[in-house]
Write a protein that holds these residues in place. Structure first.
Motif, PDB file in Angstrom:
ATOM      1  N   PHE A 100      29.016  38.674  53.852  1.00 54.73           N
ATOM      2  CA  PHE A 100      29.829  38.325  52.687  1.00 54.73           C
ATOM      3  C   PHE A 100      29.296  37.067  51.995  1.00 54.73           C
ATOM      4  N   SER A 101      28.178  36.524  52.444  1.00 51.49           N
ATOM      5  CA  SER A 101      27.666  35.234  51.986  1.00 51.49           C
ATOM      6  C   SER A 101      27.600  35.141  50.469  1.00 51.49           C
ATOM      7  N   GLY A 102      27.994  33.951  49.967  1.00 45.94           N
ATOM      8  CA  GLY A 102      27.858  33.650  48.552  1.00 45.94           C
ATOM      9  C   GLY A 102      28.952  34.188  47.645  1.00 45.94           C
ATOM     10  N   ASN A 103      29.883  34.963  48.164  1.00 44.61           N
ATOM     11  CA  ASN A 103      30.980  35.467  47.336  1.00 44.61           C
ATOM     12  C   ASN A 103      32.107  34.442  47.263  1.00 44.61           C
ATOM     13  N   ILE A 104      32.979  34.611  46.284  1.00 44.30           N
ATOM     14  CA  ILE A 104      34.161  33.758  46.148  1.00 44.30           C
ATOM     15  C   ILE A 104      35.392  34.607  46.449  1.00 44.30           C
ATOM     16  N   PHE A 105      36.169  34.172  47.430  1.00 44.85           N
ATOM     17  CA  PHE A 105      37.414  34.843  47.803  1.00 44.85           C
ATOM     18  C   PHE A 105      38.551  33.877  47.501  1.00 44.85           C
ATOM     19  N   ASN A 106      39.517  34.307  46.711  1.00 42.77           N
ATOM     20  CA  ASN A 106      40.621  33.445  46.332  1.00 42.77           C
ATOM     21  C   ASN A 106      41.922  34.121  46.746  1.00 42.77           C
ATOM     22  N   GLU A 107      42.602  33.548  47.734  1.00 44.75           N
ATOM     23  CA  GLU A 107      43.883  34.057  48.224  1.00 44.75           C
ATOM     24  C   GLU A 107      43.799  35.512  48.683  1.00 44.75           C
ATOM     25  N   CYS A 108      42.762  35.826  49.420  1.00 49.66           N
ATOM     26  CA  CYS A 108      42.598  37.168  50.005  1.00 49.66           C
ATOM     27  C   CYS A 108      43.093  37.151  51.443  1.00 49.66           C
ATOM     28  N   ILE A 109      43.263  38.341  52.023  1.00 48.20           N
ATOM     29  CA  ILE A 109      43.733  38.454  53.406  1.00 48.20           C
ATOM     30  C   ILE A 109      42.849  39.448  54.153  1.00 48.20           C
ATOM     31  N   PHE A 110      42.377  39.023  55.342  1.00 47.91           N
ATOM     32  CA  PHE A 110      41.713  39.912  56.282  1.00 47.91           C
ATOM     33  C   PHE A 110      42.672  40.063  57.459  1.00 47.91           C
TER      34      PHE A 110
END
Length: 191
Positions: free
Chosen positions: A114-124
């Motif tokens: 997932f390197s280099g992506n932007i995750f904003n308020e996500c859930i795993f």
């Protein structure tokens, strides 16, 4: 209806119902899909480039081995796109993307990058991400719940919310000073 090996450019769909279509090896470029409902559709080995995908609803729709490059993906529950009995993972790769309010539940991302992506308020939630890479990701308020994060690499990442009591973290890698945020779930005070 089946579309195979097609390039679809500049398509903009807002609030549309898309039904009974199979896309195989198709490339979507600079497209917008917003508030659409996908019914009985399949996206097999497709590629989305510079697309904006938000608030998509799935009714018996599956994606398989799909790539997302430089896309904005907002408000998507990715688990809703996993077909029952599906043996292939829905997402082959995500690169240089911005994801906001996305949920990944019960998904398998072993050795996924997932390197280099932007995750904003996500859930795993309940994901197997063993040996995954989140290097250099901005993970603002992204939560990891009951997930296997063993051997994951979070070096140079920021903003993650990982409960050390509910996630498996053995041999995971973190950078200082962000690693201190792992103590948040313990509700202790650091002076």
């Amino acid at each position: 209806m089946v579309y195979e090996d097609k390039i679809i450019k500049e398509k903009k769909l807002y609030g549309e119902n898309i039904e009974d279509i199979e896309f195989i090896d198709c490339k979507f470029e600079n497209c917008v899909f917003e508030d659409c409902t996908l019914k009985n559709c399949i996206f097999n080995e497709c590629r989305f480039i510079n697309c904006s995908i938000s608030s998509i609803k799935s009714e018996s729709t599956g994606i398989r081995e799909t790539e997302f490059v430089s896309c904005n993906i907002i408000g998507i529950n990715m688990a809703n796109f996993v077909s029952e009995g599906q043996i292939f993972e829905p997402i082959k790769s995500i690169s240089d993307c911005f994801l906001k309010y996305c949920t990944f539940s019960g998904m398998n991302f072993v050795k996924y990058d997932f390197s280099g992506n932007i995750f904003n308020e996500c859930i795993f939630d309940e994901c197997n991400i063993r040996s995954g890479k989140f290097n250099g990701c901005n993970l603002k308020s992204t939560q990891y719940i009951n997930s296997n994060l063993m051997k994951c690499d979070f070096r140079e990442s920021t903003g993650y919310e990982i409960d050390i009591n509910t996630n498996m973290l053995k041999d995971a890698k973190f950078s200082f000073p962000e690693v201190v945020s792992l103590l948040d779930s313990l509700e202790i005070k650091i002076y």
